[in-house]
Scaffold this motif. Structure first.
Motif, PDB file in Angstrom:
ATOM      1  N   SER A 100       0.825  -1.209   0.000  1.00  0.00           N
ATOM      2  CA  SER A 100       0.000   0.000   0.000  1.00  0.00           C
ATOM      3  C   SER A 100       0.857   1.256   0.000  1.00  0.00           C
ATOM      4  N   LEU A 101       1.885   1.233   0.836  1.00  0.00           N
ATOM      5  CA  LEU A 101       2.764   2.412   0.911  1.00  0.00           C
ATOM      6  C   LEU A 101       3.382   2.701  -0.446  1.00  0.00           C
ATOM      7  N   ILE A 102       3.911   1.647  -1.063  1.00  0.00           N
ATOM      8  CA  ILE A 102       4.551   1.835  -2.369  1.00  0.00           C
ATOM      9  C   ILE A 102       3.534   2.322  -3.397  1.00  0.00           C
ATOM     10  N   ALA A 103       2.363   1.694  -3.386  1.00  0.00           N
ATOM     11  CA  ALA A 103       1.331   2.093  -4.346  1.00  0.00           C
ATOM     12  C   ALA A 103       0.921   3.551  -4.126  1.00  0.00           C
ATOM     13  N   CYS A 104       0.722   3.913  -2.875  1.00  0.00           N
ATOM     14  CA  CYS A 104       0.330   5.300  -2.573  1.00  0.00           C
ATOM     15  C   CYS A 104       1.397   6.291  -3.017  1.00  0.00           C
ATOM     16  N   GLU A 105       2.652   5.952  -2.699  1.00  0.00           N
ATOM     17  CA  GLU A 105       3.702   6.908  -3.038  1.00  0.00           C
ATOM     18  C   GLU A 105       3.840   7.038  -4.553  1.00  0.00           C
ATOM     19  N   LEU A 106       3.743   5.914  -5.246  1.00  0.00           N
ATOM     20  CA  LEU A 106       3.794   5.980  -6.712  1.00  0.00           C
ATOM     21  C   LEU A 106       2.643   6.821  -7.245  1.00  0.00           C
TER      22      LEU A 106
END
Lengths: 202, 202, 202, 202
Positions: A100-106
């Motif tokens: 989720s963190l990676i997806a959000c940051e992307l």
DNA sequence: AATGAATGAGGGTTCATTCAT
DNA sequence: CATGAATGAACCCTCATTCAT
């Protein structure tokens, strides 16, 4: 709670500007111009004419040009922190939380707030010391969300490298996507998220 | 052939400036000042006083301020390309070649040419279109060295992700080290290189 | 007729503003601010906020900022001319008349209308030519009262110097008291009046 | 030692500017413009065009517009203090010394440095606190010359009023001459000096 | 009357660049 | 080559004034 609702609620709390308000439209323009031309090379006249007002009118909304830069950074961190917090709440496993963190940051970098995020990275030195301190406080909150998840993952023994180093590497790799990733191409952000999870061995 | 010798030979060929010459000292100062304060916020007077001359005298060495920026970028790419080429020649396996590339890039970012490399990343938008095109040609040569190795590695079936994506991720992650890595701390550049190889599963 | 009654009567005739009216309070504020900061350095926003309204609302009371300056000067001359005229009527000998003039002028400069009087002296150049001409007419009336008394005194052979020069010296000396005289100190305005009469040998 | 020689010597010591130098001509222009239009209403463009340079060139000679104002005041006090000191040295009796002071001050106000002296009086509030403090120090030296003579005169029992009050009255009366005295008319400065001595009963 | 957002001309200042010396 | 005064365009910002509400 969808991202749109989070935004509405932050607007209601006056933590960020309504994008339809004069102030909000100004910040949207500023993010784009600062990102394209750089903060220093963007004049207040550029900015004013981009939103269709006179340059003097800018100063009814912001005390100074730097104040605009600060607001761009501030509001984008506040919004993305809340979006990320909501995404974390929806995720069940620690691995899912990282995804989720990676997806959000992307998404924050390559989606709606991409220009503002790029400004945050590239115009850091244009902030006064005072403004920088304020933004750093917000950034610390944001980073704490990351470190919590990476530490938990390390405790589970599923993280190969040091959480600190891993976060630094990810920050660089993800923010750099702004320079090459094109949404609408053959690779979706979903794909990219997967690829990165793969690189981390997760 | 050690790095120092490569530099000597490039100076002899007049592809880069002798760091002891007026021009060379000027470029060293410029790299530092542009990195610390940003190109736009650095005045030619700052620059001149940093090397101990008057501002008007700068223009005997460079046609314009932008010319200085271009030269900083140009010379650092030329030097690092040659250093990398020499390192590749020394490496035997493809895996060793990749390790050399990572080590060289980390060294270029965090070592002697670090300031110039940071300028290359952060002041990109301050270049005129014409200058940008020239620098891009040099950058293509540099990037070709990377792609050659990553493609060879993929052919060997030892690369998990797409070479193109892998290079982009590495570019971001490595260049970002400038913002947090401190030489002389508990982690050497050697250690960091190893950590990154590990992340790539190599 | 006491000064207060003179003021009431001028208000009734609409020659000066009631100090309790919006216009009157504005002029009081203006006199103070113009005196403290200077006319040019006082913004209409300063002025508006000092009386508790918005800057736009000022222009319902005055056509322009300069109009405010003119009114400050105008009303203070009108008031002080009438006060002086009344004092002259009460004095019996020519010498007493001169003493009254000096006492009145000292009171006008160091009393209630002191700020406005200082504005009259120090902001003269900020008036437009048209306004200046209007104020000059009022000033001529005021000065005529002085010259009449000084000429009478000369005819009596009691004035050592030329009446014209004497008046000029007195104007300078009296108006300058604003910069150093402090009411409430060891010297009363009465004392000061006596001292000046003494200097004139009267 | 004639005034001209005093000026030469102050120029040599770099305490004041040579009126033929760029800086000196600028100060002369500034004094005239500040006196005619007021400091605030004089733009740096007015000033530059008056001396025949571009507005940006002003800032090679002075750090800011206010710096010019300060220099006008500073140099005129320094010059007039030295001229007065020399005149005092030439006078023999205390009474002659006072006459010299009055003559010098009248000359400073109505002669060559008249415009600068008027600026000193009328533009006082336009100085920053820091500049004001510097000028005050110089003014104290100047005033000390006056007070010494007035005190001596009082000790001789020849001064009717308090020395402090006398000086204040004289300051006002003398500085006000700028508004009405016209050199070349029927009254010379010599005459005026005599008239004032007469008023003081001396 | 009062508001307050908007105007737009103009302010002081900066700074890369030129050029006579 | 070096100097440094001069340039002049452009910068950010201010502020008296207007006007729809």
């Amino acid at each position: 709670m969808p991202d749109h609702t989070i935004q509405q609620s932050l607007i209601a709390d006056q933590r960020i500007s309504d994008p339809r308000s004069a102030r909000g439209r100004l910040l949207t323009s500023a993010a784009r111009l600062f990102r394209e031309q750089g903060y220093e090379r963007t004049t207040v006249r550029d900015l004013a004419s981009d939103v269709g007002i006179q340059s003097g009118s800018l100063f009814h909304h912001f005390r100074s040009k730097e104040d605009i830069l600060k607001a761009v950074m501030e509001e984008t961190i506040i919004l993305n922190t809340e979006i990320m917090r909501a995404a974390l709440a929806r995720a069940e496993t620690v691995r899912d939380k990282l995804r989720s963190l990676i997806a959000c940051e992307l998404e924050s970098i390559n989606g709606q707030t991409g220009e503002a995020m790029a400004v945050l990275v590239f115009e850091w030195r244009s902030l006064s010391d005072a403004s920088r301190a304020e933004i750093l406080k917000l950034r610390d909150v944001y980073e704490a969300l990351w470190m919590e998840v990476l530490s938990a993952l390390e405790e589970e023994g599923r993280l190969k490298a040091d959480p600190f180093v891993t976060r630094r590497m990810l920050t660089g790799a993800l923010s750099w996507t702004i320079t090459w990733y094109r949404p609408g191409g053959s690779m979706s952000l979903e794909d990219l998220t997967g690829e990165i999870m793969g690189m981390l061995g997760l």
